[in-house]
Design an enzyme around this catalytic site. Structure first.
Site, PDB file in Angstrom:
ATOM      1  N   CYS A   1      20.736   6.432 -50.182  1.00 25.34           N
ATOM      2  CA  CYS A   1      19.771   5.398 -49.794  1.00 25.34           C
ATOM      3  C   CYS A   1      20.483   4.068 -49.611  1.00 25.34           C
ATOM      4  CB  CYS A   1      18.685   5.280 -50.847  1.00 25.34           C
ATOM      5  SG  CYS A   1      19.360   5.097 -52.488  1.00 25.34           S
TER       6      CYS A   1
ATOM      7  N   GLU B   1      10.656   4.594 -55.131  1.00 25.33           N
ATOM      8  CA  GLU B   1      11.981   4.079 -54.731  1.00 25.33           C
ATOM      9  C   GLU B   1      12.313   4.755 -53.414  1.00 25.33           C
ATOM     10  OE1 GLU B   1      13.287   1.910 -56.681  1.00 25.33           O
ATOM     11  OE2 GLU B   1      12.388   2.288 -58.632  1.00 25.33           O
TER      12      GLU B   1
HETATM   13  P1  NAP Z   1      12.118  13.364 -49.135  1.00 27.61           P
HETATM   14  O1  NAP Z   1      12.175  14.298 -48.008  1.00 27.61           O
HETATM   15  O2  NAP Z   1      11.187  12.213 -49.070  1.00 27.61           O
HETATM   16  O3  NAP Z   1      11.803  14.260 -50.438  1.00 27.61           O
HETATM   17  C1  NAP Z   1      11.807  13.700 -51.710  1.00 27.61           C
HETATM   18  C2  NAP Z   1      10.986  14.563 -52.639  1.00 27.61           C
HETATM   19  O4  NAP Z   1       9.637  14.529 -52.204  1.00 27.61           O
HETATM   20  C3  NAP Z   1      11.397  16.034 -52.640  1.00 27.61           C
HETATM   21  O5  NAP Z   1      11.289  16.540 -53.945  1.00 27.61           O
HETATM   22  C4  NAP Z   1      10.360  16.664 -51.731  1.00 27.61           C
HETATM   23  O6  NAP Z   1      10.114  18.032 -52.016  1.00 27.61           O
HETATM   24  C5  NAP Z   1       9.131  15.853 -52.096  1.00 27.61           C
HETATM   25  N1  NAP Z   1       8.058  15.898 -51.092  1.00 27.61           N
HETATM   26  C6  NAP Z   1       8.096  16.354 -49.834  1.00 27.61           C
HETATM   27  N2  NAP Z   1       6.876  16.215 -49.249  1.00 27.61           N
HETATM   28  C7  NAP Z   1       6.052  15.673 -50.176  1.00 27.61           C
HETATM   29  C8  NAP Z   1       4.693  15.278 -50.196  1.00 27.61           C
HETATM   30  N3  NAP Z   1       3.919  15.395 -49.113  1.00 27.61           N
HETATM   31  N4  NAP Z   1       4.182  14.759 -51.338  1.00 27.61           N
HETATM   32  C9  NAP Z   1       4.951  14.601 -52.423  1.00 27.61           C
HETATM   33  N5  NAP Z   1       6.269  14.946 -52.473  1.00 27.61           N
HETATM   34  C10 NAP Z   1       6.814  15.463 -51.355  1.00 27.61           C
HETATM   35  O7  NAP Z   1      13.560  12.745 -49.452  1.00 27.61           O
HETATM   36  P2  NAP Z   1      14.947  13.478 -49.597  1.00 27.61           P
HETATM   37  O8  NAP Z   1      15.371  13.948 -48.254  1.00 27.61           O
HETATM   38  O9  NAP Z   1      14.937  14.438 -50.716  1.00 27.61           O
HETATM   39  O10 NAP Z   1      15.850  12.252 -50.047  1.00 27.61           O
HETATM   40  C11 NAP Z   1      16.267  11.278 -49.146  1.00 27.61           C
HETATM   41  C12 NAP Z   1      15.373  10.051 -49.158  1.00 27.61           C
HETATM   42  O11 NAP Z   1      15.307   9.513 -50.483  1.00 27.61           O
HETATM   43  C13 NAP Z   1      15.947   8.932 -48.297  1.00 27.61           C
HETATM   44  O12 NAP Z   1      14.913   8.292 -47.619  1.00 27.61           O
HETATM   45  C14 NAP Z   1      16.594   8.019 -49.320  1.00 27.61           C
HETATM   46  O13 NAP Z   1      16.756   6.698 -48.880  1.00 27.61           O
HETATM   47  C15 NAP Z   1      15.631   8.122 -50.458  1.00 27.61           C
HETATM   48  N6  NAP Z   1      16.259   7.735 -51.724  1.00 27.61           N
HETATM   49  C16 NAP Z   1      15.938   6.528 -52.265  1.00 27.61           C
HETATM   50  C17 NAP Z   1      16.564   6.114 -53.437  1.00 27.61           C
HETATM   51  C18 NAP Z   1      16.263   4.786 -54.061  1.00 27.61           C
HETATM   52  O14 NAP Z   1      16.620   4.581 -55.215  1.00 27.61           O
HETATM   53  N7  NAP Z   1      15.616   3.861 -53.372  1.00 27.61           N
HETATM   54  C19 NAP Z   1      17.486   6.953 -54.055  1.00 27.61           C
HETATM   55  C20 NAP Z   1      17.762   8.199 -53.478  1.00 27.61           C
HETATM   56  C21 NAP Z   1      17.146   8.584 -52.316  1.00 27.61           C
HETATM   57  P3  NAP Z   1      10.779  19.185 -51.125  1.00 27.61           P
HETATM   58  O15 NAP Z   1      12.244  19.020 -51.301  1.00 27.61           O
HETATM   59  O16 NAP Z   1      10.218  20.424 -51.733  1.00 27.61           O
HETATM   60  O17 NAP Z   1      10.346  18.955 -49.717  1.00 27.61           O
END
Ligand code: NAP
Length: 525
Positions: free
Chosen positions: A322, A288
């Site tokens: 998001c 997502e």
């Molecule tokens: P993010 O930077 O993509 O991180 C999400 C998760 O992925 C965190 O737990 C992060 O860990 C982990 N992560 C980081 N690098 C990784 C890798 N190489 N492999 C696997 N996992 C990894 O996103 P965020 O800043 O937390 O959240 C914002 C994003 O989420 C936005 O793009 C938003 O649109 C999206 N979002 C989408 C939805 C939906 O339902 N479509 C809902 C909510 C949010 P660390 O924190 O330890 O780096």
């Protein structure tokens, strides 16, 4: 068997107990302040045992970086391997457990989360900077997800059904069975709701889980895992690991015993997971991802409704949703009036410490987001015109957090990175349109397709929008959020195009089936 949304604040409000709501929240804030200490150390949890890892990272509050929330364990490679192994072993029994028994455990956890909702929402405010209303809504949504997925499981008789063709001598069954161990990775912006929704969706369907919260919000996740374990989740079924997403993600994706990956986060990382996973094995990946969500305000729109809806969607939780509205296409003839009203509305927003009752908007999540805001507002002032905001806020105590102004920008080219990239900041682009069909084309001209909204009093425009808009979640004339505020069981939530891989929304009818594979059983007597 029925499902009802939690809606805590609304329930207090509609029964004239708003002051009680605030009192309860403030009691928890005071008690939390006394407990905050740099001596608080948080473990990972494997087989229901707390493990305090050798290495840890410091976790501070975005409200005020002088506030240390604690030190968080960093799971080692060995611990991740152990978590996968335990999950794999536990799966054999958990998958065969009567689904009503799984539901009973999850429902027990709901009771505890409900009893502690003020404590948990106060913690959430400190951890990710949501104001009290949004923090409570996050906890409510976590409760909703558990209740809803239990409801769906029961409503569908555990996803076992007779096929349509009947034969007296043979029985044809469709039996949905869990895959096994799921690696689940969660974002910071809904650290209770999304974290819990993903985890319990996998659990109720008979899968086992290794879940990793975002490094910006590990404590709320830990508290909820403690509650689930106390409610009776057997050892190995639910494992909780913290540390860098990059290394834990690589280990989970790289492990063949992990049968499915569930990721909510940015498109960049989600795409990387899909690519990396395909090199290891073929398995379901539910991702997502982000959005660049458009709103169309037509010449027939009720502008007050549109202004309220856009203000909430673009700026609540500082645009870090998001589903946040980041692009508005407004008809030329109402553009000036719309903008005048929008600016007036946004001027009235209270940007302050989210612990305070009057706070509408708190800080950004961290330094990276703060730097990104500075960078993109600079680009906005060069490539277009900033009509409101554009600066960081450093008044008094706010200098210790990541507070910024909500920002309204116009005259931005559709080709600019500002109009294309998901920024995850309180920055909305308002551009005008002359031709309605062209406005729909501009709205759709994005790699993303998560949410979209329209304000119009012309049924033909509304019908055309509903027929042609390329988004998973759409709203017509909604003042409480032009693109945001989906409620479990009311709006299933999932994206099209690069906003998601599955096309099946969370909190909706088709979500749970993704955690199971079908077995067709033909039984002869
Ligand atoms: P993010 O930077 O993509 O991180 C999400 C998760 O992925 C965190 O737990 C992060 O860990 C982990 N992560 C980081 N690098 C990784 C890798 N190489 N492999 C696997 N996992 C990894 O996103 P965020 O800043 O937390 O959240 C914002 C994003 O989420 C936005 O793009 C938003 O649109 C999206 N979002 C989408 C939805 C939906 O339902 N479509 C809902 C909510 C949010 P660390 O924190 O330890 O780096």
């Amino acid at each position: 068997m029925k499902f009802v949304n939690e809606q805590t604040y609304e329930n207090f409000f509609h029964t004239n107990r708003e002051s009680e709501f605030h009192k309860k929240f403030e009691i928890e804030i005071s008690s939390l302040k006394k407990q905050l200490s740099d001596e608080n150390i948080y473990p990972i949890m494997i087989e229901n045992k707390k493990i305090f890892s050798k290495t840890k990272f410091k976790h501070v509050s975005p409200i005020d970086k002088r506030i240390i929330l604690g030190y968080i364990s960093i799971a080692s490679d060995k611990e991740i391997k152990k978590a996968v192994k335990s999950s794999d072993i536990a799966f054999k029994k958990w998958a065969l457990l009567d689904y009503m028994k799984r539901i009973a455990i999850l429902k027990k956890a709901v009771i505890e989360i409900r009893n502690r909702k003020f404590e948990l929402s106060a913690l959430l405010t400190f951890e990710n900077g949501k104001n009290r209303y949004e923090a409570m809504a996050d906890i409510d949504e976590a409760i909703d997800f558990i209740n809803y997925y239990c409801f769906e499981m029961e409503f569908n008789n555990g996803f076992v059904s007779n096929n349509y063709v009947k034969n007296e001598k043979e029985q044809y069954l469709s039996v949905m069975k869990p895959y096994g161990v799921w690696g689940i990775i969660s974002p910071f912006n809904f650290p209770a709701a999304i974290f819990v929704g993903m985890t319990t969706g996998a659990l109720v369907t008979g899968n086992t889980v290794i879940v990793k919260p975002a490094s910006n919000t590990p404590i709320i996740g830990y508290k909820i895992i403690e509650i689930l374990v106390k409610a009776g989740i057997p050892p190995g079924v639910l494992n909780f690991v913290t540390g860098s997403g990059k290394s834990i993600g690589k280990l989970l994706v790289g492990n063949r015993s992990v049968a499915g990956i569930l990721f909510t986060g940015s498109k960049e990382i989600g795409s990387q997971i899909v690519r990396d996973s395909s090199k290891i094995t073929l398995r379901p990946i539910i991702a997502e991802l982000g959005g660049k969500n458009p709103v169309i305000v037509t010449g027939t729109a009720n502008l007050d409704k549109a202004v309220n809806g856009v203000t909430k969607a673009a700026f609540s939780y500082s645009g870090q949703k998001c589903s946040a509205c980041s692009r508005v296409y407004v008809h030329k003839k109402v553009k000036n009036e719309f903008l005048t009203k929008l600016i007036k509305n946004v001027e009235n927003l209270n940007i302050s410490n989210p612990v305070n009752e009057e706070s509408d908007i708190g800080p950004l999540i961290n330094k990276d987001a703060y730097q990104k805001y500075k960078q993109f507002t600079k680009i906005a002032s060069k490539k277009g015109k900033i009509l409101f905001g554009g600066s960081i806020i450093q008044d008094g105590e706010l200098e210790y957090g990541y507070y910024v102004e909500p920002t309204i920008v116009t005259n931005i080219s559709e080709k600019s990175s500002l109009a294309k990239k998901e920024l995850f900041l309180p920055l909305v682009i308002v551009n005008e349109y002359k031709n309605f069909e062209n406005a729909i084309k501009m709205a759709n001209r994005s790699e993303f397709g998560l949410t979209a909204g329209i304000y119009s009093n012309d049924q033909r425009e509304i019908d055309f929008f509903l027929q042609h808009i390329e988004s998973g979640v759409v709203y017509v004339n909604r003042a409480k959020g032009a693109t945001t505020g989906a409620m479990v069981g009311q709006q299933s939530f999932g994206g099209w195009k690069n906003s998601g891989t599955s096309g099946k929304g969370t909190g909706g009818k088709y979500y749970l089936s993704q955690f199971m594979r079908e077995q067709s059983q033909t039984i002869l007597s």
